[in-house]
Scaffold this motif. Structure first.
Motif, PDB file in Angstrom:
ATOM      1  N   ILE A 142       6.271  -0.526  -0.838  1.00  0.00           N
ATOM      2  CA  ILE A 142       5.335  -0.921  -1.884  1.00  0.00           C
ATOM      3  C   ILE A 142       5.585  -2.402  -2.134  1.00  0.00           C
ATOM      4  N   THR A 143       4.673  -3.243  -1.696  1.00  0.00           N
ATOM      5  CA  THR A 143       4.832  -4.687  -1.768  1.00  0.00           C
ATOM      6  C   THR A 143       4.124  -5.207  -3.009  1.00  0.00           C
ATOM      7  N   ASN A 187      14.958  -1.695  -4.883  1.00  0.00           N
ATOM      8  CA  ASN A 187      14.255  -2.908  -5.309  1.00  0.00           C
ATOM      9  C   ASN A 187      14.812  -4.074  -4.489  1.00  0.00           C
ATOM     10  N   LEU A 188      13.932  -4.768  -3.769  1.00  0.00           N
ATOM     11  CA  LEU A 188      14.393  -5.825  -2.871  1.00  0.00           C
ATOM     12  C   LEU A 188      13.547  -7.072  -3.084  1.00  0.00           C
ATOM     13  N   SER A 189      14.202  -8.170  -3.444  1.00  0.00           N
ATOM     14  CA  SER A 189      13.490  -9.419  -3.706  1.00  0.00           C
ATOM     15  C   SER A 189      14.074 -10.524  -2.834  1.00  0.00           C
ATOM     16  N   VAL A 207      10.619  -0.819  -2.842  1.00  0.00           N
ATOM     17  CA  VAL A 207       9.718  -1.694  -3.595  1.00  0.00           C
ATOM     18  C   VAL A 207      10.160  -3.133  -3.341  1.00  0.00           C
ATOM     19  N   ILE A 208       9.254  -3.961  -2.809  1.00  0.00           N
ATOM     20  CA  ILE A 208       9.651  -5.261  -2.269  1.00  0.00           C
ATOM     21  C   ILE A 208       8.747  -6.368  -2.814  1.00  0.00           C
ATOM     22  N   ALA A 209       9.347  -7.485  -3.184  1.00  0.00           N
ATOM     23  CA  ALA A 209       8.595  -8.644  -3.652  1.00  0.00           C
ATOM     24  C   ALA A 209       7.751  -9.234  -2.523  1.00  0.00           C
ATOM     25  N   THR A 254       8.518  -7.210  -9.235  1.00  0.00           N
ATOM     26  CA  THR A 254       8.947  -6.048  -8.465  1.00  0.00           C
ATOM     27  C   THR A 254       9.702  -5.008  -9.279  1.00  0.00           C
ATOM     28  N   PRO A 255      10.625  -5.398 -10.176  1.00  0.00           N
ATOM     29  CA  PRO A 255      11.325  -4.363 -10.954  1.00  0.00           C
ATOM     30  C   PRO A 255      10.408  -3.530 -11.846  1.00  0.00           C
ATOM     31  N   HIS A 256       9.278  -4.099 -12.313  1.00  0.00           N
ATOM     32  CA  HIS A 256       8.330  -3.301 -13.077  1.00  0.00           C
ATOM     33  C   HIS A 256       7.830  -2.121 -12.243  1.00  0.00           C
TER      34      HIS A 256
END
Length: 216
Positions: free
Chosen positions: A115-116, A60-62, A90-92, A173-175
């Motif tokens: 996955i943006t 998870n990357l924000s 998974v990226i914001a 993003t965490p969802h």
């Protein structure tokens, strides 16, 4: 590693994947006035590679910066490398729509194999701040999915309390990361592309207010 499920007073706060464990990687280390901690591409890429080496299933990357030519972007290369290794990135998408409108997706949300994630309101509309595609240089069709990102109960910095309501694609993003973890648990042989496809194909369409842009 920490369990996702937390207890606050007498209530239980549970995430999308309550039995998952979190590995924390500190990639942003430079104090910046008025902004908080900042970092550079080498540190971020090293954190991504460390997560892959440690056997993490989902990243998870924000964070973000303006898109450059993707062939010169080592963070995008690290993200796509993680996906090739079977780790779901998974990226914001970013929070720049108000400033830049369409074409405001930043790096590394532009990574093709990531996955943006855009942010949606409780009324199932894309939040007015949520960055929209296409990516400005590579013209990629991003974001890929949308998740709740407005007034989300989140942990806060130590000087601001314990928990509070926050908004942003970092909240959305965490969802999706949790959903990816559940899919990985249910289908351990699925590739990153299969997990991404399952999330995209089964989403409910939502609209970007005032633009007609659609994601799921």
């Amino acid at each position: 590693a920490l369990p996702v499920e937390l207890r606050l007073s007498k209530e239980t706060i549970s995430g999308v994947a309550p039995n998952a464990y979190l590995g924390n990687y500190k990639a942003l280390t430079t104090p910046t006035p008025g902004f908080g901690l900042d970092g550079n591409s080498a540190e971020i890429a090293a954190a991504i590679e460390a997560a892959v080496a440690d056997g993490m299933n989902v990243i998870n990357l924000s964070l973000g910066e303006p898109e450059v030519e993707p062939s010169r972007d080592i963070v995008v290369k690290a993200i796509d490398g993680a996906a090739a290794a079977g780790v779901v990135p998974v990226i914001a998408a970013g929070n720049d729509y108000d400033d830049f409108g369409l074409g405001s997706i930043s790096s590394p949300g532009n990574a093709p194999d990531a996955i943006t994630v855009a942010a949606a309101t409780s009324a199932d509309q894309i939040a007015d701040f949520s960055s929209a595609g296409p990516t400005p240089l590579s013209l990629g069709m991003k974001p890929d999915v949308t998740a709740p990102g407005v007034d989300i109960l989140s942990s806060l910095p130590a000087n601001q309390g314990t928990f509070g309501l926050l908004s942003g694609t970092s909240m959305a993003t965490p969802h999706v990361a949790g959903a990816a973890a559940l899919l990985k648990e249910r289908h351990p042989t699925w590739t990153v592309a299969q997990i991404k496809s399952a999330l995209v194909q089964t989403g409910t369409p939502v609209l970007q207010t005032g633009t007609g842009a659609e994601t799921s």
